[in-house]
Design an enzyme around this catalytic site. Structure first.
Site, PDB file in Angstrom:
ATOM      1  N   GLY A 263       0.874  -1.301  -0.159  1.00  0.00           N
ATOM      2  CA  GLY A 263      -0.099  -0.016  -0.090  1.00  0.00           C
ATOM      3  C   GLY A 263       0.810   1.440   0.248  1.00  0.00           C
ATOM      4  N   GLY A 265       2.228   4.879   1.541  1.00  0.00           N
ATOM      5  CA  GLY A 265       2.806   5.583   2.476  1.00  0.00           C
ATOM      6  C   GLY A 265       4.074   5.089   3.161  1.00  0.00           C
ATOM      7  N   GLU A 288      -0.420  -1.624  -6.984  1.00  0.00           N
ATOM      8  CA  GLU A 288      -1.121  -0.402  -7.689  1.00  0.00           C
ATOM      9  C   GLU A 288      -0.266   0.518  -7.952  1.00  0.00           C
ATOM     10  OE1 GLU A 288      -4.651   0.426  -5.277  1.00  0.00           O
ATOM     11  OE2 GLU A 288      -3.699   1.667  -4.000  1.00  0.00           O
ATOM     12  N   ASN A 378      -7.377   9.614   4.319  1.00  0.00           N
ATOM     13  CA  ASN A 378      -7.053   9.829   2.713  1.00  0.00           C
ATOM     14  C   ASN A 378      -8.159   9.067   2.288  1.00  0.00           C
ATOM     15  OD1 ASN A 378      -4.486  10.854   3.464  1.00  0.00           O
ATOM     16  ND2 ASN A 378      -3.509   8.979   3.781  1.00  0.00           N
ATOM     17  N   GLY A 382      -6.868   1.459  -2.606  1.00  0.00           N
ATOM     18  CA  GLY A 382      -7.259   0.023  -3.199  1.00  0.00           C
ATOM     19  C   GLY A 382      -6.987  -0.909  -2.139  1.00  0.00           C
ATOM     20  N   LYS A 402       0.956   9.431  18.151  1.00  0.00           N
ATOM     21  CA  LYS A 402       1.203  10.415  18.689  1.00  0.00           C
ATOM     22  C   LYS A 402       1.930  10.482  19.930  1.00  0.00           C
ATOM     23  CE  LYS A 402      -1.323  12.275  15.472  1.00  0.00           C
ATOM     24  NZ  LYS A 402      -0.698  12.837  14.284  1.00  0.00           N
TER      25      LYS A 402
HETATM   26  N1  COA Z   1      -5.298   7.594  15.299  1.00  0.00           N
HETATM   27  C1  COA Z   1      -4.987   8.972  14.645  1.00  0.00           C
HETATM   28  N2  COA Z   1      -4.104   9.086  14.158  1.00  0.00           N
HETATM   29  C2  COA Z   1      -3.044   8.220  13.634  1.00  0.00           C
HETATM   30  C3  COA Z   1      -3.348   7.095  13.905  1.00  0.00           C
HETATM   31  C4  COA Z   1      -4.592   6.843  14.809  1.00  0.00           C
HETATM   32  N3  COA Z   1      -4.650   5.538  15.333  1.00  0.00           N
HETATM   33  N4  COA Z   1      -2.493   6.143  13.477  1.00  0.00           N
HETATM   34  C5  COA Z   1      -1.581   6.825  12.869  1.00  0.00           C
HETATM   35  N5  COA Z   1      -1.979   8.076  12.723  1.00  0.00           N
HETATM   36  C6  COA Z   1      -1.300   9.385  12.121  1.00  0.00           C
HETATM   37  C7  COA Z   1      -0.005   9.385  12.350  1.00  0.00           C
HETATM   38  O1  COA Z   1       0.331  10.151  13.688  1.00  0.00           O
HETATM   39  C8  COA Z   1       0.410  10.151  11.315  1.00  0.00           C
HETATM   40  O2  COA Z   1       0.123  11.682  11.421  1.00  0.00           O
HETATM   41  P1  COA Z   1       1.053  12.767  11.147  1.00  0.00           P
HETATM   42  O3  COA Z   1       1.113  12.860   9.459  1.00  0.00           O
HETATM   43  O4  COA Z   1       0.365  14.068  11.583  1.00  0.00           O
HETATM   44  O5  COA Z   1       2.592  12.491  11.890  1.00  0.00           O
HETATM   45  C9  COA Z   1      -0.646   9.880  10.015  1.00  0.00           C
HETATM   46  O6  COA Z   1      -1.462   9.198  10.713  1.00  0.00           O
HETATM   47  C10 COA Z   1       0.303   8.968   9.082  1.00  0.00           C
HETATM   48  O7  COA Z   1       0.506   7.554   9.877  1.00  0.00           O
HETATM   49  P2  COA Z   1       2.112   7.212   9.449  1.00  0.00           P
HETATM   50  O8  COA Z   1       2.366   6.277  10.663  1.00  0.00           O
HETATM   51  O9  COA Z   1       3.178   8.107   9.031  1.00  0.00           O
HETATM   52  O10 COA Z   1       1.578   5.992   8.437  1.00  0.00           O
HETATM   53  P3  COA Z   1       1.741   5.930   6.663  1.00  0.00           P
HETATM   54  O11 COA Z   1       2.295   7.439   6.076  1.00  0.00           O
HETATM   55  O12 COA Z   1       2.044   4.730   6.519  1.00  0.00           O
HETATM   56  O13 COA Z   1      -0.110   6.127   6.474  1.00  0.00           O
HETATM   57  C11 COA Z   1      -2.348   5.554   6.517  1.00  0.00           C
HETATM   58  C12 COA Z   1      -0.746   5.411   6.919  1.00  0.00           C
HETATM   59  C13 COA Z   1      -3.245   4.498   7.154  1.00  0.00           C
HETATM   60  C14 COA Z   1      -2.959   6.893   6.557  1.00  0.00           C
HETATM   61  C15 COA Z   1      -2.201   5.320   5.056  1.00  0.00           C
HETATM   62  O14 COA Z   1      -1.395   4.049   4.577  1.00  0.00           O
HETATM   63  C16 COA Z   1      -3.544   5.367   4.092  1.00  0.00           C
HETATM   64  O15 COA Z   1      -4.107   6.384   3.651  1.00  0.00           O
HETATM   65  N6  COA Z   1      -4.196   3.994   4.021  1.00  0.00           N
HETATM   66  C17 COA Z   1      -5.206   3.840   3.531  1.00  0.00           C
HETATM   67  C18 COA Z   1      -5.123   3.805   1.867  1.00  0.00           C
HETATM   68  C19 COA Z   1      -4.398   2.535   1.592  1.00  0.00           C
HETATM   69  O16 COA Z   1      -4.334   1.608   2.483  1.00  0.00           O
HETATM   70  N7  COA Z   1      -4.304   2.252   0.302  1.00  0.00           N
HETATM   71  C20 COA Z   1      -3.685   1.189  -0.164  1.00  0.00           C
HETATM   72  C21 COA Z   1      -3.545   0.931  -1.427  1.00  0.00           C
HETATM   73  S1  COA Z   1      -2.931   2.287  -2.005  1.00  0.00           S
END
Ligand code: COA
Length: 497
Positions: A263, A265, A288, A378, A382, A402
């Site tokens: 995925g 990120g 993807e 976000n 996918g 956090k």
């Molecule tokens: N509650 C609140 N905020 C949370 C959290 C929770 N349980 N867990 C993580 N976060 C916050 C982090 O603190 C971070 O915040 P910041 O940007 O202010 O620092 C942010 O979410 C992103 O987290 P990070 O640990 O840096 O992970 P990431 O960049 O790998 O992103 C998702 C994680 C889940 C947001 C991202 O993978 C996503 O949007 N996934 C959904 C779409 C997807 O899975 N697509 C896959 C196929 S494309």
């Protein structure tokens, strides 16, 4: 030099400024724009639309492949252009507008939106704005760093605006494989039998009379915003390696594993990079989006082939890879997102899906999209296409967010994107829980022990024990307490109280 990239004189006569092209977009229109995870997006016309809207306000429904670069979502939402937006975004300003209720965001499986368009379940696309690297004599369009939904938008729209990007390495031509599933009923199976199967054409075959305007651009994609690996993501990669080694040991896979999807990120990218130092070899990806990790695995000699819908790289990786894309070309395919994410292919190829959770609950349900259960992050992207149909569906997350004030393992997720039925393995930096074949009452103690941060062990165990004793059931919950950690965070700023 753009002349040699538009092979028809008749089409060269359609070159206009971004402002002129933007004037074709009218109030109330449905606009289908190229762009998938900041790659291959239209870069000039949307900004010209925002400029025009400041003087003469208008609103549109904007459909894309996935997220856009160049602050396009921010600029369009701040100019008040976006009435509706689908199927995915990652922009902070648009996210805020969505969460204020000003933009209607339809968070949709990435494979599904164009099926809904073709079936007239959604209003039709009036105008498509597509980035291309080449327009052939017959009007067919060669996309750039992503395919996304561009082909279906271009084929279905009344008019097409093309942004011809001259900065794209000509060696990109030939990487794309454009195939649109046949109409129902009697649709034939989509014939991808291996990640490297080609089933389509290298350009989008459109009626050239629909091309209404061509805008010349040389603006590169926005770089990806991922952070480098850290101790936690390295540990997640180690635990996943350990899990896959066990699979090999038990004879369920060999060291080439199964085709991998990872995925978006920071976490998913870092986890895949961790495979550079693993014993696995001759890997394949059917994913993807290809991030830096894909090219690190290619360069390390670990990866044989990668199929996806877009390539989204950091600035440093883009500077290394894009000028030399010819070196990788015979090991890459970029497909429409409905094919990269086609559920039947994912099931048949036996994909290992690795996606990221914001939070998971003690029974394995996953929330990937809604912070605190209410506020959009976000979108599902996918992840649902892959997780539900994967051979092994893995979700990764850090055990806390956090600074430890939020536990990523909670009694009940405050929003469900992936149900317990679609989650096989849960991994945090502390370990992995293999949930296959386990009932909810078996899953909970394992997830708490292996994945939850020690600061939250007692709280979660206590909840589970009391839920079993006082309520019971297949999936024991004390409903009035199920969101107590979320509530504590809202009141005190920490789930620990
Ligand atoms: N509650 C609140 N905020 C949370 C959290 C929770 N349980 N867990 C993580 N976060 C916050 C982090 O603190 C971070 O915040 P910041 O940007 O202010 O620092 C942010 O979410 C992103 O987290 P990070 O640990 O840096 O992970 P990431 O960049 O790998 O992103 C998702 C994680 C889940 C947001 C991202 O993978 C996503 O949007 N996934 C959904 C779409 C997807 O899975 N697509 C896959 C196929 S494309």
């Amino acid at each position: 030099m753009f002349e040699d990239r538009i092979q028809s004189e008749e089409l060269r006569a359609k070159i206009v400024s971004a402002d002129e092209a933007a004037s074709l977009v009218k109030d109330g229109m449905v606009v289908g724009m190229s762009g998938f995870t900041r790659a291959g997006d239209a870069k000039l016309v949307p900004h010209a639309m925002a400029k025009r809207a400041k003087k003469h306000p208008f609103k549109i429904s904007l459909l894309t492949g996935a997220s856009l670069g160049h602050d396009t979502d921010k600029i369009l939402s701040e100019a008040g252009v976006l009435a509706r937006r689908m199927p995915f975004q990652v922009d902070t300003a648009l996210r805020a507008a969505i969460n204020r209720g000003e933009v209607m965001f339809i968070d949709e499986h990435l494979s599904e939106m164009v099926e809904q368009l073709r079936a007239h379940q959604l209003p039709p696309v009036n105008i498509a704005i597509i980035e291309a690297m080449m327009i052939h004599k017959d009007g067919s369009i060669v996309p750039t760093t992503s395919v996304g939904n561009s082909a279906s938008f271009a084929l279905g729209a009344d008019k097409i605006i093309i942004e011809l990007n001259t900065s794209i390495n000509p060696d990109f031509e030939g990487i794309h494989d454009i195939y649109i599933p046949e109409a129902r009923p009697n649709r034939k199976p989509v014939g991808v039998v291996k990640p490297d199967t080609r089933i389509g054409t290298t350009s989008i075959k459109v009626d050239k009379n629909k091309i209404a305007a061509i805008v010349i651009s040389d603006v590169p994609d926005s770089p990806s915003l991922i952070s480098p690996a850290d101790d936690a993501t390295n540990a997640i990669a180690r635990h996943l390696t350990e899990f896959f080694l066990k699979e090999v040991d038990q004879g369920r896979m060999d060291m080439t594993l199964s085709p991998i999807q990872a995925g978006i990120g920071t976490i998913a990218n870092a986890v895949l990079t961790g495979f550079v130092n693993s014993p696995f070899h001759n890997l394949q990806m059917y994913s993807e989006v290809l991030q830096d990790s894909t090219f690190e695995l290619f360069d390390a000699g670990k990866l044989d082939f990668a199929s996806a819908s877009s390539i989204t790289l950091s600035e440093a990786c883009a500077a290394r890879v894009f000028p030399n894309i010819g070196r990788y070309k015979d090991r890459l395919i970029l497909r429409p997102q409905e094919i990269s994410n086609y559920p039947e292919i994912i099931r048949r190829l036996g994909i290992i899906a690795i996606n990221t959770a914001l939070e998971a609950d003690i029974y394995g349900n996953v929330n990937s999209t809604h912070v605190g259960g209410t506020h959009m992050m976000n979108g599902i992207g996918g992840s649902g296409d892959f997780a539900r149909n994967a051979y092994i569906s893995v979700f990764v997350t850090k055990s806390v967010a956090k600074g430890g004030k939020i536990s990523s393992i909670v009694p009940m997720v405050a929003h469900v994107d992936h149900t317990e039925h679609d989650v096989d393995v849960l991994v945090t930096e502390l370990g992995y829980a293999d949930l296959r074949g386990l009932a909810p009452r078996e899953r909970a103690p394992l997830i708490i022990e292996k994945c939850a941060h020690p600061d939250y062990h007692d709280i979660l165990r206590d909840y589970f024990d009391r839920a079993c004793k006082t309520v019971g059931g297949q999936t024991p919950h004390i409903l009035e307490e199920a969101f107590s950690l979320h509530e504590k965070f809202k009141k005190t700023g920490s789930m620990l109280g």
